[in-house]
Design an enzyme around this catalytic site. Sequence first.
Site, mmCIF file in Angstrom:
data_model
loop_
_atom_site.group_PDB
_atom_site.id
_atom_site.type_symbol
_atom_site.label_atom_id
_atom_site.label_comp_id
_atom_site.label_asym_id
_atom_site.label_seq_id
_atom_site.Cartn_x
_atom_site.Cartn_y
_atom_site.Cartn_z
ATOM 1 N N ASP A 71 75.960 42.110 1.232
ATOM 2 C CA ASP A 71 77.254 42.544 1.748
ATOM 3 C C ASP A 71 77.000 43.731 2.691
ATOM 4 O OD1 ASP A 71 79.921 42.887 2.315
ATOM 5 O OD2 ASP A 71 80.583 42.777 0.240
HETATM 6 C C1 BGC Z 1 83.192 42.866 2.476
HETATM 7 C C2 BGC Z 1 82.862 41.405 2.630
HETATM 8 C C3 BGC Z 1 82.857 41.007 4.088
HETATM 9 C C4 BGC Z 1 81.917 41.913 4.835
HETATM 10 C C5 BGC Z 1 81.817 41.587 6.313
HETATM 11 C C6 BGC Z 1 82.399 43.749 3.415
HETATM 12 O O1 BGC Z 1 82.892 45.039 3.423
HETATM 13 O O2 BGC Z 1 82.955 43.248 1.144
HETATM 14 O O3 BGC Z 1 83.766 40.625 1.906
HETATM 15 O O4 BGC Z 1 82.499 39.666 4.213
HETATM 16 O O5 BGC Z 1 82.380 43.242 4.718
HETATM 17 O O6 BGC Z 1 82.975 41.882 6.978
#
Ligand code: BGC
Length: 768
Positions: free
Chosen positions: A286
Amino acid sequence: MKINHLKISLLSLACLLLSGCGQKSEMDKFIDSLMSEMTLEQKIGQLNLHSAGGFVSALRVTEDDENVQLLRKGELGGIYGTGNVEAMTEYQKIALESGAGIPLIFGMDVIHGHQTTFPIPLGISTSWNLDLIEKSARIAAKEASACGINWVFSPMVDICRDARWGRIAEGSGEDPYLGGEIAKAMVYGYQGRDDEFAVDEVMTCVKHYALYGGAEAGRDYNSVFLSRQEALNGYMRPYAEAAKAGAGSYMSSFNEFEGIPASANKYLLTDLLRDSFGFDGFVVSDATAVVEMVAHGLGDLQEVSARALQAGLDMDMNSDGFVGTLRKSLDEGRVSEADIDRACRRILEAKYKLGLFDDPFRYLDPSRQAEQNWTEENRAFAREFARECQVLLKNDNSVLPLDRNARVAVIGPFADAASEMAGCWASSNHSNEFVTIYEGISEASAAKVTKAEGSWIFNDPEMEESIKYGLMKIFAPNMSFGKVHETPKNVLLAEAVAKAAASDVIVACVGELNNMSGEGASRTELTIPDAQRELLMALKKTGKPVVLVLTTGRPLVLDWESENMDAILVSWASGAEAGHAIADVLYGEVSPSAKLTTSFPRSVGQEPLYYNHKNTGRPHPDYEPYRKFTSCYTDELNGPLFPFGFGLSYTSFEYGPVTLSKDEMSHDGEIVASVEVANTGNFDAKETVQLYIHDVYSTSTRPAKELRGFEKISLKAGEKKTVEFRINAETLSYYNHSLEWVCETGDYEIMIGPDSERLEKAVLTVVD
Ligand code: BGC
């Protein structure tokens, strides 16, 4: 969910057999030859993912020219967060001209539709309609791929039992069986049901692996304390089912499990995901999850990056940990070249499967963007789908459906708020065109319709401002946003009450702003925000019937509302066609058919609250008052205000007794449980028939009830249907204390009904 304990997936078995015969697949040969030409730096470059210009989180901001510089050095494997085909084409050209000339993969948070936004995922799950869910992902794939995107950060399959967690909005609720079925439907919708990626199909990224929804106290990013057994039985099924459906990638989550953050957790990333679930794609972290392990306390960036790679993480999103430190770690013997090769190979395989080596510009066709996005057809589907996501919780004196000749006052801050219909994680350029509740009602009504904002969101404008502009404030800390409200509260209220008093019925549109759920949006209070509850009280005093239409990203405490409102329709954030879909339900164009996938609490103090809880040794009936020395509260009932699986219809259904084709079943046998369901009212309607099991005695404790089947049927007024569920050992199995997937002998209660509480029961005995 037989998680495959064969320590090998079918695909790797096929590869093994091929290589055993000295044969390699075309893909393997291609990647072998490509990698033999790549430098170590180029391989490490593939493991790096950045957002398109201007990534922002609490930790890091990336500027676009930084991406271009990295691209020129061959230090980016992918870019996410843009649907600008022109800019992506430029990025792709630079990638092909630099380093090893490997095409980029383009990712995006496509969570509930793309340009045509569908209801938030929690809302989608309440449809219990797998065909529509698959179709929604299919449409999202078409729209996203028309914008150059070939990789979507979806489905979000985290099970959540705690409504305080804002990200409950992004998933399918509290039940792992339902979550697993939805996860599969979404993967099929995005990727198609075969191995090939057509140009309008995209690779999925299942998130957030794993157990992110178990965050303690519902506080985002918080630690998860679960046993492996509880994790496997209560949370893991959707991740495993998505792998079975062929999901191309996974995203490692922020949280820790067993003292190790998911992004460096070998048990999660390798032992379970690959060796048990049989997943063979790549895992991306993530956003900034790698560097966050420094704050978790695992070491400096070099140390955490090395640990992540060794645990099975392949791509680093926005931390620059891999690109910045792996070379040094290799020189110091902290990682091996084989570790780097393995990760690089998995990413190249994904690009190969997407056809990017054949044509790196395959998804970058500027003509598709206008043609295939926000089409009438997609919007018609959004309306049809959103209708099935409206949960009717209360309907006293059949106030609904509304009479088209009744004068309606549409009151509240969500009455005419197009972009608030979008929900969290929506990136449509059309959110200002989304159909509002007022617009939908105005079109459907034959009488006078008035509207008024009625109230602020909160009495405290500072709190409202900090929630509303939370993200913007990180982007532009010095920017001034002006006041959230120009009109004083009492002026708004007086106008609303006057319009309400002049109407025949009030539709009160209140709830949570988009930014009150989703990431970084945990709450400790679960009531409708104070200013809006005051509005509801004032509307109630007019003596007119009040229909509450609730916009929300999570279950709320509707104690006062359930006593005082005449009808309650939970509408979530219903997307592009929200107003039409809501009006279709309010006016009885269709009967509501959605059912809750999360328990709605009576009080925040009940959280975490979920229907599939254990009994304890001192069980206390859900709806009986306090009794000393039983497992209950002194000041509140145990049961929810509205249970899992619950939702009203305009018609009535009657369920017959549950019959079993046989009362006994051997471990390799199968029986059929059936029930007759009759539509005894005056409306044609859909009904979701639910099957639950309970293992009466077991070697480990089992939940009081567990969903193990459901079927959504259509019944015309007066019609009856027999619904059948096949039950075999797989239906009854669970992970025992030794983490083996077993069906134990003995008695099982087989329960069928319209929700998790009103159930007819029969007993099945499993014999050796
Ligand atoms: C979130 C994810 C997301 C990623 C990319 C993160 O902060 O937890 O769900 O896919 O950002 O935007």
